[in-house]
Design an enzyme around this catalytic site. Structure first.
Site, short mmCIF file in Angstrom:
data_model
loop_
_atom_site.label_atom_id
_atom_site.label_comp_id
_atom_site.label_asym_id
_atom_site.label_seq_id
_atom_site.Cartn_x
_atom_site.Cartn_y
_atom_site.Cartn_z
N LYS A 189 0.82 -1.21 0.00
CA LYS A 189 0.00 0.00 0.00
C LYS A 189 0.86 1.27 0.00
CE LYS A 189 -3.69 -2.56 -0.10
NZ LYS A 189 -4.50 -3.11 0.96
C1 LIG Z 1 -5.52 -4.25 1.29
C2 LIG Z 1 -6.97 -4.01 1.42
C3 LIG Z 1 -7.71 -4.37 2.55
C4 LIG Z 1 -7.13 -5.22 3.65
O1 LIG Z 1 -6.00 -4.67 4.17
P1 LIG Z 1 -5.10 -5.49 5.22
O2 LIG Z 1 -4.35 -4.40 5.90
O3 LIG Z 1 -4.24 -6.39 4.40
O4 LIG Z 1 -6.01 -6.23 6.13
C5 LIG Z 1 -9.05 -4.01 2.62
N1 LIG Z 1 -9.64 -3.34 1.63
C6 LIG Z 1 -8.97 -2.98 0.51
C7 LIG Z 1 -9.68 -2.22 -0.54
C8 LIG Z 1 -7.62 -3.32 0.37
O5 LIG Z 1 -6.98 -3.01 -0.74
#
Ligand SMILES: *Cc1c(COP(=O)(O)O)cnc(C)c1O
Length: 387
Positions: A189
């Site tokens: 991210k």
């Molecule tokens: C990555 C992601 C999540 C989950 O994130 P984690 O931190 O891995 O639990 C939820 N929603 C979206 C849209 C994502 O891209």
């Protein structure tokens, strides 16, 4: 040739030093670095409260719980998202449903939402919580959703896992419109804490519930207790919470990363602009550009236009992978997953999301991607689309 991933973390010497310092400090679980990270994140997004947790999935879970979602509740989200955006409702025993996407923005469609709300109001099946997703980092139509939320009486839990640092109508995501906003700090991210997440909100009481839910529902704060304190050791469990804490090591990394958020965002914007120019003449639908919002550019997602491209998506995907280019596909529509089909959903239920998925391809995009690497991605893609 070196493999180019679709996304990857950006770690510098300051990040390493920050984690080492946290490791040598008095606290390694939850301590001052978590508080400092929450404050810095909230300040950057112009929102009063930030509650850091173990990951965004946990953030979505306690976000739903804090709004009172449980058995009998209905939660709506976008089918074009990661599984967690829908799973969080199921964790609470609630019913999940989807609102199809706008093919231009790939975000939850306002028109589809209005139509579905009208029908739900007539049948007495309105949702308690709506989870719009800022797909690829492009903020959803939050102002219009706010008006609908006020009219129909649901809460907005924005999934901004892609959108750290994005802005909408000149304001940072999370600073207005949504009742609470979730962020992810997974390694792929915008900023990372390895694993990590956060819920931001302007509502102090909601933030307090989120803090309880993050740590077993336990409090040591006398003002939150039912009974009188029995001594300095005394704590009370006020509700059924979880262990969803972020560690000091992760928060120290997040705080260090946050200092580079604006620089890294500029790099992502410049690379996205460059992709637009490199790919303009190819049989692709490029990401939407809207004058009233700035994407965080988590993903540069293109859609192969089947009417104009002789090559099917699978062939293009495999040609890029064979050339050591780590393309990816975001997302397989959630409702088509076997678990969701067993709940009664079927292919064909949300055609815009399914059409988008059929041609979707996420190209490599991260701050350290070089122009030479980007040129190589564009050249291989051009060749693959012609084949
Ligand atoms: C990555 C992601 C999540 C989950 O994130 P984690 O931190 O891995 O639990 C939820 N929603 C979206 C849209 C994502 O891209």
């Amino acid at each position: 040739m070196a493999f180019i991933p679709y996304s990857c973390q950006n770690i510098d010497d300051d990040d390493v030093a920050a984690v080492v310092a946290a490791l040598r400090s008095e606290y390694v679980t939850q301590g001052p670095a978590v508080v400092a990270f929450e404050r810095a994140f909230a300040a950057r997004h112009a929102v009063e409260h930030a509650v850091a947790v173990a990951n965004a999935t946990a953030a979505l879970h306690i976000g739903c719980l804090a709004f009172g979602v449980g058995p009998g509740s209905r939660v709506w989200t976008s089918p074009n998202s990661f599984l967690s955006s829908a799973n969080c409702a199921l964790f609470c025993g609630a019913a999940i449903d989807f609102v199809d996407i706008d093919p231009a923005t790939r975000n939850l469609s306002l028109d589809a939402l209005r139509i579905k709300l009208e029908a739900a109001a007539a049948s007495g099946e309105l949702p308690q919580v709506l989870i719009p997703v800022d797909f690829a980092g492009l903020p959803a139509d939050l102002r219009e959703m706010r008006a609908l939320a006020d009219r129909y009486g649901f809460a907005i839990l924005e999934d901004a896992s892609h959108a750290t640092g994005a802005s909408y109508l000149g304001r940072p995501v999370a600073s207005a419109w949504a009742d609470a906003t979730v962020f992810s700090f997974h390694a792929v991210k915008i900023v990372t804490t390895a694993e990590g997440g956060l819920v931001a909100t302007r509502d102090a009481a909601l933030a307090q519930r989120l803090r309880l839910l993050r740590a077993h529902g336990m409090t040591r704060d006398a003002s939150e207790m039912d009974g009188a304190s029995e001594g300095p050791w005394y704590y009370e469990q006020q509700l059924l919470g979880y262990n969803y804490r972020l560690t000091e090591l992760q928060a120290a990394l997040g705080l260090s990363q946050l200092r580079r958020l604006d620089t890294m965002h500029e790099q992502r914007i410049a690379l996205a602009d460059r992709y637009d120019r490199l790919l303009a003449d190819l049989p692709l639908r490029l990401p939407a550009r809207l004058p009233d919002r700035v994407s965080a550019w988590h993903l540069y997602a293109v859609e192969i236009d089947a009417a104009r491209s002789p090559a099917p998506r699978r062939q293009v995907f495999e040609a890029l992978r064979a050339a050591q280019i780590g393309v990816n596909v975001h997302y397989i529509p959630i409702h088509t997953q076997p678990h969701y089909r067993r709940l009664g959903f079927a292919r064909g239920d949300f055609p815009a999301a399914e059409n988008y998925y059929a041609g979707a391809l996420s190209l490599p995009l991260y701050p350290a991607l070089s122009h030479a690497q980007q040129d190589r991605v564009a050249a291989v893609l051009r060749q693959a689309l012609a084949a």
